[in-house]
Design an enzyme around this catalytic site. Sequence first.
Site, PDB file in Angstrom:
ATOM      1  N   HIS A  18       0.846  -1.208   0.000  1.00 41.22           N
ATOM      2  CA  HIS A  18       0.000   0.000   0.000  1.00 41.22           C
ATOM      3  C   HIS A  18       0.877   1.252   0.000  1.00 41.22           C
ATOM      4  O   HIS A  18       0.567   2.240  -0.675  1.00 41.22           O
ATOM      5  CB  HIS A  18      -0.882   0.044   1.252  1.00 41.22           C
ATOM      6  CG  HIS A  18      -1.886  -1.051   1.338  1.00 41.22           C
ATOM      7  ND1 HIS A  18      -1.837  -2.027   2.293  1.00 41.22           N
ATOM      8  CD2 HIS A  18      -2.988  -1.312   0.589  1.00 41.22           C
ATOM      9  CE1 HIS A  18      -2.854  -2.856   2.140  1.00 41.22           C
ATOM     10  NE2 HIS A  18      -3.572  -2.453   1.110  1.00 41.22           N
TER      11      HIS A  18
ATOM     12  N   GLN B 107      -8.911  -7.869 -10.666  1.00 37.01           N
ATOM     13  CA  GLN B 107      -9.571  -6.671 -10.126  1.00 37.01           C
ATOM     14  C   GLN B 107      -9.144  -5.439 -10.928  1.00 37.01           C
ATOM     15  O   GLN B 107      -9.968  -4.630 -11.345  1.00 37.01           O
ATOM     16  CB  GLN B 107      -9.191  -6.510  -8.651  1.00 37.01           C
ATOM     17  CG  GLN B 107      -9.483  -5.135  -8.075  1.00 37.01           C
ATOM     18  CD  GLN B 107      -9.261  -5.057  -6.568  1.00 37.01           C
ATOM     19  OE1 GLN B 107     -10.044  -5.612  -5.821  1.00 37.01           O
ATOM     20  NE2 GLN B 107      -8.234  -4.357  -6.125  1.00 37.01           N
TER      21      GLN B 107
HETATM   22  O1  PAF Z   1      -8.002  -4.266  -3.261  1.00 37.87           O
HETATM   23  C1  PAF Z   1      -8.672  -3.906  -2.275  1.00 37.87           C
HETATM   24  O2  PAF Z   1      -8.142  -3.688  -1.184  1.00 37.87           O
HETATM   25  C2  PAF Z   1     -10.178  -3.732  -2.415  1.00 37.87           C
HETATM   26  O3  PAF Z   1     -10.705  -4.667  -3.296  1.00 37.87           O
HETATM   27  C3  PAF Z   1     -10.600  -2.303  -2.818  1.00 37.87           C
HETATM   28  C4  PAF Z   1     -10.070  -1.956  -4.205  1.00 37.87           C
HETATM   29  C5  PAF Z   1     -10.072  -1.317  -1.798  1.00 37.87           C
HETATM   30  C6  PAF Z   1     -12.118  -2.207  -2.851  1.00 37.87           C
HETATM   31  O4  PAF Z   1     -12.681  -2.495  -1.623  1.00 37.87           O
END
Ligand code: PAF
Length: 274
Positions: free
Chosen positions: A34, A150
């Site tokens: 992150h 995703q």
């Molecule tokens: O990847 C994640 O942490 C989640 O899928 C996100 C993109 C924050 C959506 O809740």
Amino acid sequence: MEIVRRVETLQDAKKNVKGSIGFVPTMGALHAGHLALIRRAREENDYVIVSIFVNPTQFLEGEDLESYPRREEADSRICKLAGVDLIFMPTADQIYEEDELCIGAPARRGYILEGEKRPGHFDGMLQVVMKLLNLSAATRAYFGKKDAQQLALITQMARSYFLSCEIVPCDIVRDAHGLALSSRNAYLSDEEKQRALALSRSLKRASRKVMSGERSVDRIIPEMEQVLDAVDRIEYIAIVDRNFRPREIVEIGDTIILVAAWVGKTRLIDNIWI
Ligand code: PAF
């Protein structure tokens, strides 16, 4: 740094923002992966928003919604040190109304691999990401390649719905041994962490095979399976193009090799872009 829990407060805070907004949506339990997204957002934008929201609609029944790691204080400290301007940490009632409108994941790309194993997950994920992109009014939003499917679906949503936000893919961050960083790694014991290295090792083995000239998916997958002997259960190994169409022959520059597997009670995913 402001910490905002209500939608109206977020809307008010944004009124004073001048210039570009970089946005990093997260579910918290922040790690170095992150942090890499936040640093990039910081470098490329005037104002940085991080959202921390464990989104209930993307968890299936029986999954780890309740036990998902929640570390508000530590996360806030990390964001502050990284120069984040605002953390948006809403409760579910701020985000959802009763009888919600849904965005469905696309039929083909959204219902294979992760979408097949976790039916409904991508619908919930896209639903919340659409809301968060609109709320943040992001110029750019940053997503890790670790969640490759995703990322592909969010990129498609941004294109299909003509969102003005640029979706920025960011490289996978790994620990010193090669394990892809994930908030769910917190569930692993030391012994399981060792075995979990099989995921990245299998991908390395596949990539070495490709680099030494092998292109046949039918010959690469068994090599990966051998390395993955250390996990408790392989959920899938897949070799697809960047549009998530299955490949028979690896094409360099347009291939993703993905793996999902269980180690103990933890489900892990990893991938490599070739
Ligand atoms: O990847 C994640 O942490 C989640 O899928 C996100 C993109 C924050 C959506 O809740």
